[in-house]
Structures are given as structure tokens and as C-alpha cells.
Design a protein around this motif. Structure first.
Motif, short mmCIF file in Angstrom:
data_model
loop_
_atom_site.label_atom_id
_atom_site.label_comp_id
_atom_site.label_asym_id
_atom_site.label_seq_id
_atom_site.Cartn_x
_atom_site.Cartn_y
_atom_site.Cartn_z
N ILE A 135 0.81 -1.22 0.00
CA ILE A 135 0.00 0.00 0.00
C ILE A 135 0.84 1.27 0.00
O ILE A 135 0.43 2.32 -0.48
CB ILE A 135 -0.98 -0.01 1.21
N GLU A 136 2.09 1.18 0.53
CA GLU A 136 2.93 2.37 0.63
C GLU A 136 3.90 2.53 -0.54
O GLU A 136 4.73 3.42 -0.52
CB GLU A 136 3.74 2.31 1.94
N LEU A 137 3.80 1.63 -1.55
CA LEU A 137 4.80 1.67 -2.62
C LEU A 137 4.77 3.00 -3.39
O LEU A 137 5.82 3.58 -3.68
CB LEU A 137 4.59 0.50 -3.59
N THR A 138 3.58 3.48 -3.72
CA THR A 138 3.48 4.74 -4.47
C THR A 138 4.08 5.89 -3.67
O THR A 138 4.85 6.70 -4.20
CB THR A 138 2.02 5.05 -4.82
N ASN A 139 3.72 5.96 -2.36
CA ASN A 139 4.28 7.01 -1.50
C ASN A 139 5.79 6.86 -1.38
O ASN A 139 6.52 7.87 -1.30
CB ASN A 139 3.65 6.97 -0.12
#
Length: 536
Positions: free
Chosen positions: A415-419
Motif C-alpha cells: 500500500i505504501e509503494l506509491t508514496n
């Protein structure tokens, strides 16, 4: 992988007192063959495995079953180099020992060697058999050890006082009952002491083997040999049955054994020593080595074509982290390979070599086996990894496990890959702007960043590292130093280890550990995260 313990292994009731006993056993059981000097140490070890870890053991076959693996436990007493010792004994000049009967003791300064017990037994011997006064000498050689430690200093004082008291009690103007030498002895000189003494006397309270007795036997080249007297608590006791045995805690019995040794007939001495020498020559240090390696080679791994391909795949790679579990035809195999640095070398500029065509063919071959499930993990983007490998029916993991694609249709993206991408890009801009040098190289790896300062002048490197490290920490990244570079990573509560567990669970279910064997291959500290997860 083999492990040999030269020291005693204690009984369960003693071993369990160690707070980290379970961890010690688990570590030793990672080996395939485990060797001990004495049968009782083998039994003690297997008993501890059963009581502490619940392992299934088979005393008759000498095996321990732990986490689905069968570990061989072997009794393999260590020996000495008989030929070398015989040559030293022949070359050693006459040392002009006492004209009296000589009892030789050679011990390292150590509380387990039982030297005070030996001295007390010798004192009792002189009290019980006064006919030996002025006819026998105890030549005690004490070899310095750990002299800076208080417990050894106290032991040395105790021994010194005992020697002084016994010599003062029995000595005369021309006879000193204990000749005491405290120094290192050269092997050639020691072989002469062994050769010329009438009795060799050692009394350890607990000992893995104690090779001094075997050295004494190897040095007995005279036609009229001496007598070996040893503690029943020495590891050598099991195989040197022609020696005379004593219990050093029973000084009266030990004194009686000394008397028997000094009065033994020549015929009996020759018979006992010939048997000891014959066995010593057969079971020497070379035999010990070859026997242990034989046990290693006899370990029943069932190699098949698939495994030979794995070996070939990594024939020219150094696998820093490698876990191999015994593979049987009925089992499934999960083969997990790190890409950068393991499958292909990393170049000096941080890039990687092109995947060789032969390696690509091997990957396709491995992926064709029904019970082999191949995963490749890259630090780069998963789509780029797929293009590099070009094989449809394997599992891909990109960004060190933040992206996962499984052939059954399962896809995972953290879930945090884009951020993470945004934060790394922002950090790269900040570093480029604030380190005020155009010679630093900033490499965005997608899931982490590398700040390379090898091209910066030597006199500016320390300052640049301080500045860059401060910027990285200010952006809440972890800083890890590398060769002329800094690694910046952001912890997300996810790791390669967790990614591998996720993959195994998705393919085989939560009970995968019952019927799946795992090989993981990597090349750097980042791969240690996988090994912290207890599945290999």
C-alpha cells in the motif's frame, strides 16, 4: 555441513541449566553430521535434543530428526599423528631424568585437569607405601594458560602450595619427591619425557578426550615400555582399555592404582602397551579425519536432475546466504533466488550485467518441473524483471518484495509503494540540491536510494558524507554505509522475509512447512531478513 565437539557434552540435567540451551541445540542441529569423542557424549546430546526440543531420536542408528531433517550423530574419537610422535621420540636426546622411578604428569593450567587431586593422591601414595620414599619422583609439567584470569591465578597458587607442602613433608637433602616445571615445553623435549618415564599419570575431572595419553603411547618406542594411568572421566577412557583407571575424587584408590602401575611386571606392561600402540596407529588423526568425512559423504541426499541444474546455475557464484533442506521426490521445492548480485553480478557503477542466455535456459528448465516453484526477487520494478527473465510460469517479486505476481493470478502491491516512490524522488532532489557537488552519483533503485561519493575528492568526502547523512535522516530514511556510498531505506514493516512467507502461504497454504522444502539464495545483508524468518 559437519560439526565436531572436542569437549564433553553434558547430561540433560546439567545442560538444561543454561538459559540459552534451546538456541545452542538448534544451532548445532543446523549441521548434517555431528561428531563427539565418546559414546556417552553422543547419548547425552541426543537425550538433550529429545528433552529440550522434542526431537525424535534413534540411538541404534545415531540419528536425530529435527524440523523434518535427519541429522547423523557419530562417535568418532580423535587421534594423534603417531608417526610424527615416534620420530620425535627417536630424535629427542637423553634428558637425564631422575634415576628413580619417574611418574610423569603433563597438564595445561586448568581446573578441569585435576592437578590438585593428582598431588593429593601422590601424597597419599607416599603415606601408604613408605617403601617408595626416595625411589620415586613425580615430574609434574604445568603449561601456563589464561594467566591473566583470577580463577587460574588462584589455581596456580593452590598447586604451588601443595607442591611446597608435599616436598617439605617428605623431601630429604638429596631427594625431592615432586619435580615441578611451570613453562611451555617444545614437542621434541616433551617426546623425550614421554619416552623415558615409567608411568604417565593424568587425572582430569572431565575431559573431551585428553590427547596427552595418546601422545604418551605413541612415544613409547622402548622395548620395556611404561604404564598409562588415567582418570575414568577422560574421553579416552572408552577406547584405551589397557590403561589403568582411577577416580581422582577417591585419592586412596588412586594411590593404590599408582602402586599397581609402578610394580607391574614387564610382560604385562609390554602386552598392554602393544595393544594400545596398535590401536593408536590404526585410529590416528588421519583416520579420524577420513572417518568423519566418510560420515559426511554418506549423508543420504537424494540428488536428481533438478538439483544438478541448481548446482550448475550457481557454479560460479558465491552464495553468501544459502539454506539447503533435504529434498525427496515426494516433497515440493520452493526455490527463491535474489536477482542482483546472485543471479547476475553487480558492476562498479551499481548496474548489473545482462542475464546470460544459458542461465535463462536453465530458469526455463527449472520452471518446467511440476513440483518446483521458482521465485525471483529483484530490487527493481516487477515489469522490468519480467522482461529480463521472459518466463511466464514463475513467481516474480519486484522492489524487494513490495510487488508480487504469482502465475495463479494473485497480485500484491504494498500500500505504501506509491508514496515510497515519491519520498525517494524527493530525497534524491534534496540530496542533489544540498550536497553542492556535481560529482556525487544518486541512484534511485525504486525501493531505496544510493548516494555514491567515490568520485568526490578525498578531502571533501567526510564532509559530504556528514551532510548527505543528515539530509537522509531528516527525511526519516535509515542510513546504511556501503563501499564509498550511503544506502537510504525507508522501513515499511515489510521485508523480503515477509514477502517470501506471503508467497509460500499463497501457493501452498498455511501448513506449507509440512511438505515444502525451501532454498533461498542471496548475496548481501538485505537477504538476512529472509533468514530471520524461521522457515529454511
Amino acid at each position: 555441513m559437519g560439526f565436531f565437539l572436542h569437549t564433553p557434552f553434558p547430561q540433560w540435567e546439567v545442560f538444561r541449566l543454561i538459559p540459552w540451551a534451546n538456541l545452542m541445540l538448534q544451532g548445532i542441529l543446523e549441521c548434517d553430521v555431528i561428531g563427539f569423542n565418546a559414546k556417552r557424549y553422543c547419548l547425552n546430546f541426543m537425550d538433550c535434543c529429545r528433552e529440550s526440543l522434542g526431537c525424535k531420536i534413534d540411538v541404534d542408528s545415531g540419528t536425530v530428526i529435527h524440523v523434518g531433517r535427519t541429522i547423523k550423530v557419530v562417535h568418532n574419537p580423535i587421534g594423534v599423528s603417531n608417526r610424527d610422535l615416534e620420530n620425535l621420540a627417536r630424535e629427542s636426546p637423553d634428558l637425564e631424568l631422575s634415576k628413580n622411578l619417574v611418574i610423569l604428569g603433563v597438564d595445561r593450567l586448568d581446573y578441569i585437569r585435576g592437578v590438585p587431586y593428582k598431588l593429593n593422591a601422590f601424597e597419599r601414595f607416599l603415606e601408604m607405601y613408605p617403601e617408595f620414599l626416595e625411589k620415586v619422583v613425580l615430574l609434574q609439567i604445568l603449561i601456563p594458560s589464561r594467566t591473566s584470569q583470577a580463577i587460574y591465578q588462584e589455581l596456580k597458587k593452590t598447586i604451588d602450595k601443595l607442591v611446597g607442602r608435599i616436598n617439605g613433608k617428605f623431601g630429604t637433602h638429596d631427594w625431592v619427591p615432586i619435580q615441578y616445571i611451570y613453562k611451555f615445553i617444545l614437542p621434541k623435549e616433551l617426546a623425550g619425557y614421554y619416552r623415558d618415564s615409567h608411568v604417565y599419570f593424568f587425572t582430569p575431572l572431565s575431559d573431551g578426550m585428553n590427547l596427552r595419553g595418546k601422545e604418551y603411547v605413541a612415544s613409547q618406542i622402548k622395548s620395556s615400555p611404561g604404564v598409562l594411568i588415567m582418570s575414568q572421566f577422560s574421553g579416552a577412557e572408552e577406547e584405551m582399555k589397557e590403561a589403568l583407571f582411577c577416580n581422582p575424587h577417591d585419592i586412596t584408590e588412586t594411590a593404590e592404582t599408582l602402586k599397581r602401575g609402578l610394580t607391574m611386571s614387564e610382560d604385562e606392561r609390554v602386552l598392554r602397551m602393544n595393544n594400545l600402540r596398535r590401536r593408536g596407529k590404526k585410529y590416528d588423526i588421519q583416520y579420524w579425519k577420513e572417518n568423519f568425512m566418510k560420515a559426511m559423504n554418506n549423508k543420504q541426499f537424494k540428488w536428481n536432475q533438478m538439483e544438478q541444474l541448481i548446482q550448475f546455475l550457481f557454479a560460479k557464484r558465491t552464495l553468501v546466504y544459502y539454506s539447503y533442506c533435504e529434498f525427496e521426490k515426494k516433497d515440493k521445492l520452493a526455490l527463491v533466488l535474489d536477482y542482483e548480485g546472485t543471479m547476475v553480478p553487480i558492476l562498479e557503477n551499481g548496474e548489473v550485467e545482462k542475464l546470460p542466455a544459458k542461465t535463462k535456459q536453465l530458469i526455463e528448465k527449472l520452471s518446467s518441473y511440476k513440483d518446483v516453484h521458482l521465485t525471483i526477487i529483484s530490487e527493481g520494478d516487477i515489469e522490468n524483471l519480467k522482461k529480463l527473465i521472459g518466463c511466464d510460469n514463475i513467481i516474480y517479486a519486484g522492489h524487494n518484495g513490495l510487488q508480487i505476481n504469482i502465475p495463479n493470478g494473485t497480485k500484491f502491491t504494498h500500500i505504501e509503494l506509491t508514496n515510497l516512490h515519491k519520498k525517494i524522488s524527493s530525497l534524491a532532489v534534496s540530496l542533489k540540491k544540498n550536497t553542492s557537488t556535481s560529482k556525487a552519483t544518486i541512484i534511485n533503485k525504486g525501493c531505496y536510494l544510493i548516494f555514491n561519493y567515490q568520485n568526490i575528492p578525498e578531502e571533501l568526502q567526510e564532509y559530504t558524507v556528514q551532510v548527505a547523512g543528515g539530509i537522509i535522516k531528516k527525511n526519516k530514511f535509515e542510513v546504511t554505509p556501503g563501499p564509498k556510498c550511503l544506502y537510504a531505506r525507508l522501513r515499511l514493516g515489510w521485508s523480503k522475509g515477509r514477502a517470501v512467507i506471503f508467497i509460500l502461504t499463497q501457493i501452498f497454504g498455511y501448513d506449507w512447512d509440512d511438505n515444502v522444502k525451501v532454498i533461498y539464495a542471496g548475496n548481501d545483508q538485505n537477504d538476512e531478513e529472509v533468514f530471520r524468518v524461521n522457515y529454511c
